[in-house]
Design a protein around this motif. Structure first.
Motif, mmCIF file in Angstrom:
data_model
loop_
_atom_site.group_PDB
_atom_site.id
_atom_site.type_symbol
_atom_site.label_atom_id
_atom_site.label_comp_id
_atom_site.label_asym_id
_atom_site.label_seq_id
_atom_site.Cartn_x
_atom_site.Cartn_y
_atom_site.Cartn_z
ATOM 1 N N THR A 61 0.830 -1.200 0.000
ATOM 2 C CA THR A 61 0.000 0.000 0.000
ATOM 3 C C THR A 61 0.864 1.250 0.000
ATOM 4 O OG1 THR A 61 -1.714 -1.154 1.272
ATOM 5 C CG2 THR A 61 -1.828 1.248 1.215
ATOM 6 N N VAL A 67 -5.112 9.985 -1.013
ATOM 7 C CA VAL A 67 -5.301 8.826 -1.900
ATOM 8 C C VAL A 67 -4.557 7.623 -1.326
ATOM 9 C CG1 VAL A 67 -4.779 7.878 -4.188
ATOM 10 C CG2 VAL A 67 -5.605 10.221 -3.972
ATOM 11 N N THR A 68 -5.166 6.458 -1.410
ATOM 12 C CA THR A 68 -4.513 5.198 -1.067
ATOM 13 C C THR A 68 -4.341 4.388 -2.346
ATOM 14 O OG1 THR A 68 -5.433 5.143 1.170
ATOM 15 C CG2 THR A 68 -4.692 3.056 0.250
ATOM 16 N N THR A 86 -3.813 0.506 -8.061
ATOM 17 C CA THR A 86 -5.222 0.881 -8.017
ATOM 18 C C THR A 86 -5.379 2.035 -7.036
ATOM 19 O OG1 THR A 86 -5.860 -1.413 -8.458
ATOM 20 C CG2 THR A 86 -7.569 0.062 -7.637
ATOM 21 N N ARG A 88 -7.508 4.867 -4.936
ATOM 22 C CA ARG A 88 -8.818 5.124 -4.349
ATOM 23 C C ARG A 88 -8.705 6.335 -3.425
ATOM 24 N NH1 ARG A 88 -8.466 -0.553 -4.143
ATOM 25 N NH2 ARG A 88 -10.050 -1.601 -5.394
ATOM 26 N N ASP A 90 -9.369 8.595 -0.186
ATOM 27 C CA ASP A 90 -9.663 8.273 1.210
ATOM 28 C C ASP A 90 -11.031 8.794 1.628
ATOM 29 O OD1 ASP A 90 -7.155 7.131 1.344
ATOM 30 O OD2 ASP A 90 -6.202 8.956 2.088
#
Length: 205
Positions: A61, A67-68, A86, A88, A90
């Motif tokens: 990660t 953003v993660t 990818t 995503r 937060d």
């Protein structure tokens, strides 16, 4: 060859045929639409999800700028390294102005570049040369290939960097997951002293 991973799951070192190729770990960074610079970094060592005689898989990660990033990696016995990133938010949606993945290579091991653009005339859509001297951006795929049979866009499915004994070949079937701008190159080479940076401009604008 020997590969070690940085926290988060991106490659940190990569030795091939007796020489280290990387000057520094892979780097994912960018700029938000607000103008704020973002560095997406890992804090925890990646977790290996499969270890077999012919491959190893891991997950990690990265995080930064709201953003993660989920990192999925696979290294096959023949040196093929596959990475899936990818993104995503937060919380609310995050708008990027630019997002780059940099591969900082040691200049002595990145003397040459060979690129192929595919297109309708695959054999004519190529560029091969010594990596140009100078500082800053010294090569980009758009200018290198645009007059050589590329019908649409300027994403190059094959870019190889190396010396006479070894190298890294970056390749992909298409630019799915990227948002290249028609006027800005998807792939670039930057010189910074003894470092040659291969830059994948995932979001060009």
């Amino acid at each position: 060859r020997t590969v070690t991973l940085a926290p988060g799951g991106l490659p940190a070192t990569l030795a091939s045929a007796g020489a280290e190729l990387l000057e520094a770990p892979f780097r994912l960074h960018g700029v938000l639409a607000s103008g704020v610079a973002v560095e997406l970094q890992g804090a925890v060592a990646p977790r290996f999800t499969e270890i077999a005689s012919d491959r190893v898989r891991w997950s990690g990660t990265l995080a930064g700028g709201g953003v993660t990033v989920a990192v999925e990696g696979e290294l096959a016995y023949d040196g093929l390294l596959r990475l899936r990133l990818t993104l995503r938010p937060d919380g609310d949606a995050v708008a990027f102005e630019r997002l780059d993945l940099d591969v900082p290579l040691r200049a002595p091991q990145a003397e040459q570049v060979i690129a192929n653009g595919g297109g309708k005339n695959f054999r004519a859509s190529w560029d091969a040369r010594l990596v140009p001297p100078g500082e800053g951006c010294v090569w980009n795929g758009r200018e290198a290939i645009q007059h050589k049979a590329m019908a649409v866009g300027h994403f190059l499915p094959v870019v190889w960097l190396g010396d006479d004994q070894r190298g890294l070949c970056f390749f992909g079937e298409n630019d799915r997951g990227w948002t290249p701008h028609p006027d800005e190159a998807s792939q670039e080479l930057w010189r910074d002293g003894a470092t040659v940076r291969y830059r994948m401009r995932l979001f060009s604008r």
